[in-house]
Design a protein around this motif. Structure first.
Motif, PDB file in Angstrom:
ATOM      1  N   LEU A  73      51.153  58.971  31.875  1.00  0.00           N
ATOM      2  CA  LEU A  73      50.182  60.020  31.318  1.00  0.00           C
ATOM      3  C   LEU A  73      50.736  60.852  30.640  1.00  0.00           C
ATOM      4  O   LEU A  73      50.047  61.650  29.337  1.00  0.00           O
ATOM      5  N   ASP A  74      52.176  61.351  31.137  1.00  0.00           N
ATOM      6  CA  ASP A  74      52.381  62.776  30.121  1.00  0.00           C
ATOM      7  C   ASP A  74      53.916  62.347  29.639  1.00  0.00           C
ATOM      8  O   ASP A  74      54.276  64.128  29.036  1.00  0.00           O
ATOM      9  N   ARG A  75      54.555  61.013  29.371  1.00  0.00           N
ATOM     10  CA  ARG A  75      55.816  60.937  28.924  1.00  0.00           C
ATOM     11  C   ARG A  75      56.849  62.049  29.444  1.00  0.00           C
ATOM     12  O   ARG A  75      57.306  62.788  28.640  1.00  0.00           O
ATOM     13  N   PRO A  76      56.749  62.540  30.701  1.00  0.00           N
ATOM     14  CA  PRO A  76      58.427  63.367  30.791  1.00  0.00           C
ATOM     15  C   PRO A  76      59.636  62.708  30.808  1.00  0.00           C
ATOM     16  O   PRO A  76      59.666  62.402  30.227  1.00  0.00           O
ATOM     17  N   LEU A 106      43.275  57.149  33.217  1.00  0.00           N
ATOM     18  CA  LEU A 106      43.606  56.121  32.441  1.00  0.00           C
ATOM     19  C   LEU A 106      41.854  55.749  31.712  1.00  0.00           C
ATOM     20  O   LEU A 106      42.895  54.599  30.720  1.00  0.00           O
ATOM     21  N   ALA A 107      40.952  55.227  32.859  1.00  0.00           N
ATOM     22  CA  ALA A 107      39.516  55.198  31.948  1.00  0.00           C
ATOM     23  C   ALA A 107      39.420  54.838  30.727  1.00  0.00           C
ATOM     24  O   ALA A 107      38.935  54.845  29.766  1.00  0.00           O
ATOM     25  N   ALA A 108      39.985  56.829  30.561  1.00  0.00           N
ATOM     26  CA  ALA A 108      39.172  57.055  29.062  1.00  0.00           C
ATOM     27  C   ALA A 108      40.818  57.343  28.318  1.00  0.00           C
ATOM     28  O   ALA A 108      39.947  57.319  26.847  1.00  0.00           O
ATOM     29  N   ASN A 109      41.435  55.985  27.912  1.00  0.00           N
ATOM     30  CA  ASN A 109      42.346  56.303  27.161  1.00  0.00           C
ATOM     31  C   ASN A 109      42.356  55.157  26.355  1.00  0.00           C
ATOM     32  O   ASN A 109      42.486  54.051  27.199  1.00  0.00           O
ATOM     33  N   GLU A 110      42.223  54.636  25.324  1.00  0.00           N
ATOM     34  CA  GLU A 110      42.121  53.567  24.590  1.00  0.00           C
ATOM     35  C   GLU A 110      43.299  52.382  24.679  1.00  0.00           C
ATOM     36  O   GLU A 110      42.987  51.076  25.143  1.00  0.00           O
ATOM     37  N   LYS A 111      45.022  53.252  25.113  1.00  0.00           N
ATOM     38  CA  LYS A 111      45.178  52.086  25.606  1.00  0.00           C
ATOM     39  C   LYS A 111      45.947  52.446  26.925  1.00  0.00           C
ATOM     40  O   LYS A 111      46.707  51.736  28.206  1.00  0.00           O
ATOM     41  N   LEU A 116      52.476  51.612  31.039  1.00  0.00           N
ATOM     42  CA  LEU A 116      52.696  51.622  31.899  1.00  0.00           C
ATOM     43  C   LEU A 116      54.484  50.589  31.128  1.00  0.00           C
ATOM     44  O   LEU A 116      55.265  51.082  31.132  1.00  0.00           O
ATOM     45  N   ARG A 117      54.019  49.765  30.288  1.00  0.00           N
ATOM     46  CA  ARG A 117      54.528  48.887  29.388  1.00  0.00           C
ATOM     47  C   ARG A 117      55.615  49.747  27.950  1.00  0.00           C
ATOM     48  O   ARG A 117      56.096  49.849  28.101  1.00  0.00           O
ATOM     49  N   LEU A 144      46.508  49.902  38.262  1.00  0.00           N
ATOM     50  CA  LEU A 144      47.547  50.485  38.403  1.00  0.00           C
ATOM     51  C   LEU A 144      48.564  49.041  37.603  1.00  0.00           C
ATOM     52  O   LEU A 144      49.304  48.806  37.869  1.00  0.00           O
ATOM     53  N   THR A 145      47.645  48.454  38.623  1.00  0.00           N
ATOM     54  CA  THR A 145      48.276  46.746  38.883  1.00  0.00           C
ATOM     55  C   THR A 145      48.056  45.869  37.695  1.00  0.00           C
ATOM     56  O   THR A 145      49.129  45.896  37.818  1.00  0.00           O
ATOM     57  N   VAL A 146      47.002  46.092  36.996  1.00  0.00           N
ATOM     58  CA  VAL A 146      46.610  45.626  35.486  1.00  0.00           C
ATOM     59  C   VAL A 146      47.895  45.920  34.729  1.00  0.00           C
ATOM     60  O   VAL A 146      48.609  45.521  34.179  1.00  0.00           O
ATOM     61  N   ASN A 147      48.289  47.194  34.589  1.00  0.00           N
ATOM     62  CA  ASN A 147      49.151  47.671  33.865  1.00  0.00           C
ATOM     63  C   ASN A 147      50.059  47.140  34.503  1.00  0.00           C
ATOM     64  O   ASN A 147      51.628  47.036  33.432  1.00  0.00           O
TER      65      ASN A 147
END
Length: 274
Positions: A73-76, A106-111, A116-117, A144-147
């Motif tokens: 979610l944040d790309r640290p 995650l549900a609100a994120n278009e991607k 994870l990819r 999460l598993t789908v990711n």
């Protein structure tokens, strides 16, 4: 150790089964340790909110300042989220309970299914030189598993040697087929791994026969025995290969690591003795 046909590109392997208690996290930890023993550089991505892979590899909760939740979610900074373990060549992106709310966020994120990819292929990941990235999935067919299925090259399915073992595979196989038909057409099944196998138990032998009859070559030659050392090792925050290197569990996970490494050309096939 890197495969010359995959320059700078690790093989990403999701370890998944929506059923809990099948040896999924145990397999992630010990397969990673077995591959590391062969000289590969390994990253384990703990994608389970329980964080058992993180605990089993010695990462205490206070040390999980950045986790797979942040990775999604944040790309640290990758140096903050990719942590060394006590095993040479073995690193982990840890998890904690923050992941439990990830599906909602995650549900609100278009991607949402691609995060994870993208995270595992972001600029800078190649400098770690990983040969394999192993994703320890949660025991559910969640977002999460789908990711993980969209991010990975192939899926390893641990299968406990118990009654009705094969029945639980149908929904996972359907999900894999759906992901292959939409977001990840190259997705493969790495194999089905029989775990907690007891050769003295008729039921284990029946499950093995059933699995090999129905799934054929998808079932690994290697089987993981029911072994007390495998069960004890996590309480010492070690892979069983470090906790008791000569145990039957260690020997089995080394054999699994070699079976996979040979398949992908990372080690040479040993010639049979004459």
């Amino acid at each position: 150790m890197s495969d010359s046909n995959r320059p700078g590109k690790p093989l990403i392997l999701a370890i998944a089964n929506q059923k809990g208690g099948v040896g999924k996290t145990t397999t992630a930890i010990n397969l990673a340790a077995g591959l590391a023993e062969l000289g590969a550089r390994i990253l384990v991505v703990d994608l389970d909110p329980q964080g058992n892979a993180s605990t089993g590899l010695g990462i205490e909760a206070p040390d999980r300042l950045k986790t797979s939740y942040d990775l999604l979610l944040d790309r640290p900074d990758l140096d903050e989220v990719v942590l060394p373990t006590r095993t040479d060549n073995l690193f982990i992106c840890p998890a904690n309970a923050d992941l439990a709310s990830a599906d909602i966020e995650l549900a609100a994120n278009e991607k949402r299914s691609q995060l994870l990819r993208e995270a595992l292929r972001q600029q800078g990941m190649e400098r770690f030189g990983f040969d394999y990235i192993l994703i320890d999935c949660p025991p559910s067919l969640s977002l999460l598993t789908v990711n993980a299925l969209i991010a990975c090259d192939s899926v390893l399915v641990p299968l406990q040697s118990e009654f009705f073992a094969l029945e639980g595979l149908s929904q996972l196989m359907l999900t894999i087929r759906e992901v292959r038909g939409t977001a990840n057409p190259a997705l493969k099944i790495e194999g089905v791994l029989l775990t907690m196998y007891d050769k003295r138990n008729n039921l284990s032998q029946l499950v093995e026969g059933d699995a090999r009859q129905n799934l054929g070559d998808l079932v690994f030659r290697t089987m993981i025995p029911r072994n007390v050392r495998v069960s004890e090792a996590p309480s010492y925050a070690l892979p069983v290969l470090s906790y008791d290197p000569t145990s039957k569990g260690s020997e089995a996970y080394r054999a699994l690591a070699r079976e996979i490494a040979v398949r992908h050309g990372l080690v040479a096939q040993q010639e049979p003795a004459l």
